[in-house]
Motif scaffolding. Sequence first.
Motif, PDB file in Angstrom:
ATOM      1  N   SER A   1       0.871   6.450  -9.932  1.00  0.00           N
ATOM      2  CA  SER A   1      -0.443   7.016 -10.589  1.00  0.00           C
ATOM      3  C   SER A   1      -1.244   6.816 -11.947  1.00  0.00           C
ATOM      4  N   GLN A   2       0.202   6.396 -12.462  1.00  0.00           N
ATOM      5  CA  GLN A   2      -0.221   6.260 -14.009  1.00  0.00           C
ATOM      6  C   GLN A   2       0.079   4.688 -14.533  1.00  0.00           C
ATOM      7  N   ASN A   3       1.130   4.124 -14.167  1.00  0.00           N
ATOM      8  CA  ASN A   3       0.879   2.349 -14.622  1.00  0.00           C
ATOM      9  C   ASN A   3       0.656   1.209 -13.480  1.00  0.00           C
ATOM     10  N   GLY A   4       0.107   2.189 -12.146  1.00  0.00           N
ATOM     11  CA  GLY A   4      -0.199   0.735 -11.085  1.00  0.00           C
ATOM     12  C   GLY A   4      -1.917   1.077 -11.416  1.00  0.00           C
ATOM     13  N   PHE A   5      -2.568   0.401  -9.661  1.00  0.00           N
ATOM     14  CA  PHE A   5      -3.666  -0.248  -9.547  1.00  0.00           C
ATOM     15  C   PHE A   5      -3.919  -0.695  -8.386  1.00  0.00           C
ATOM     16  N   TRP A   6      -5.243   0.196  -7.914  1.00  0.00           N
ATOM     17  CA  TRP A   6      -5.801  -0.805  -6.590  1.00  0.00           C
ATOM     18  C   TRP A   6      -5.772  -2.019  -6.391  1.00  0.00           C
ATOM     19  N   THR A   7      -5.130  -2.678  -5.007  1.00  0.00           N
ATOM     20  CA  THR A   7      -5.459  -3.784  -5.015  1.00  0.00           C
ATOM     21  C   THR A   7      -7.119  -3.871  -3.534  1.00  0.00           C
ATOM     22  N   GLY A   8      -7.285  -5.053  -3.558  1.00  0.00           N
ATOM     23  CA  GLY A   8      -8.474  -4.579  -2.419  1.00  0.00           C
ATOM     24  C   GLY A   8     -10.177  -3.916  -3.194  1.00  0.00           C
ATOM     25  N   THR A   9     -10.956  -3.869  -2.171  1.00  0.00           N
ATOM     26  CA  THR A   9     -12.076  -3.749  -2.972  1.00  0.00           C
ATOM     27  C   THR A   9     -12.315  -2.059  -2.054  1.00  0.00           C
ATOM     28  N   GLU A  10     -13.459  -1.621  -3.139  1.00  0.00           N
ATOM     29  CA  GLU A  10     -13.703  -0.065  -2.251  1.00  0.00           C
ATOM     30  C   GLU A  10     -14.446   0.185  -1.762  1.00  0.00           C
ATOM     31  N   PRO A  11     -14.691   0.682  -0.426  1.00  0.00           N
ATOM     32  CA  PRO A  11     -13.849   1.478  -0.149  1.00  0.00           C
ATOM     33  C   PRO A  11     -12.570   1.382   0.619  1.00  0.00           C
ATOM     34  N   ASN A  12     -12.023  -0.174   1.025  1.00  0.00           N
ATOM     35  CA  ASN A  12     -11.359  -0.186   2.101  1.00  0.00           C
ATOM     36  C   ASN A  12      -9.915  -0.616   1.572  1.00  0.00           C
ATOM     37  N   PHE A  13      -9.612  -0.306   0.455  1.00  0.00           N
ATOM     38  CA  PHE A  13      -8.190  -0.893  -0.464  1.00  0.00           C
ATOM     39  C   PHE A  13      -7.399  -1.286   0.553  1.00  0.00           C
ATOM     40  N   THR A  14      -6.672  -2.279  -0.230  1.00  0.00           N
ATOM     41  CA  THR A  14      -5.698  -2.765   0.584  1.00  0.00           C
ATOM     42  C   THR A  14      -3.884  -2.239   0.411  1.00  0.00           C
ATOM     43  N   GLY A  15      -3.925  -1.775  -1.123  1.00  0.00           N
ATOM     44  CA  GLY A  15      -2.592  -1.245  -1.100  1.00  0.00           C
ATOM     45  C   GLY A  15      -2.650  -0.533  -2.847  1.00  0.00           C
ATOM     46  N   ARG A  16      -0.989  -0.934  -3.326  1.00  0.00           N
ATOM     47  CA  ARG A  16      -1.471   0.605  -5.024  1.00  0.00           C
ATOM     48  C   ARG A  16      -0.337  -1.005  -5.696  1.00  0.00           C
ATOM     49  N   TYR A  17      -0.532  -2.118  -6.596  1.00  0.00           N
ATOM     50  CA  TYR A  17       0.407  -2.684  -7.281  1.00  0.00           C
ATOM     51  C   TYR A  17       1.042  -1.905  -8.229  1.00  0.00           C
ATOM     52  N   LEU A  18       2.053  -1.782  -8.647  1.00  0.00           N
ATOM     53  CA  LEU A  18       3.349  -1.441  -9.560  1.00  0.00           C
ATOM     54  C   LEU A  18       3.697  -3.003 -10.418  1.00  0.00           C
ATOM     55  N   PRO A  19       3.317  -3.161 -11.355  1.00  0.00           N
ATOM     56  CA  PRO A  19       3.832  -4.130 -11.954  1.00  0.00           C
ATOM     57  C   PRO A  19       5.276  -3.940 -12.405  1.00  0.00           C
TER      58      PRO A  19
END
Length: 60
Positions: free
Chosen positions: A7-25
Motif C-alpha cells: 500500500s505504501q511502496n507498491g503500485f498497480w499494474t495494468g490499466t484502470e479499471p482492469n488492473f492486473t496486479g500489484r507490483y512491489l519492487p
Amino acid sequence: MTILRSSQNGFWTGTEPNFTGRYLPIAGLNAGTYRLGVEKLRSPLSSLSTPQFDIVIVIG
C-alpha cells in the motif's frame, strides 16, 4: 518489523479499471532472509468482495 508494504511502496499494474496486479519492487533489499506476508483485507466485510489473487515472486 515491516520493511515494505504494497500500500505504501507498491503500485498497480495494468490499466484502470482492469488492473492486473500489484507490483512491489524489492531490488533495494539487502541479501538475507525475509518473511513474506499478505495484505489482502482492509476489513472482514471486504473479504466477501475481494477477488482471489496469486503471489508471484520474480528473481533476476
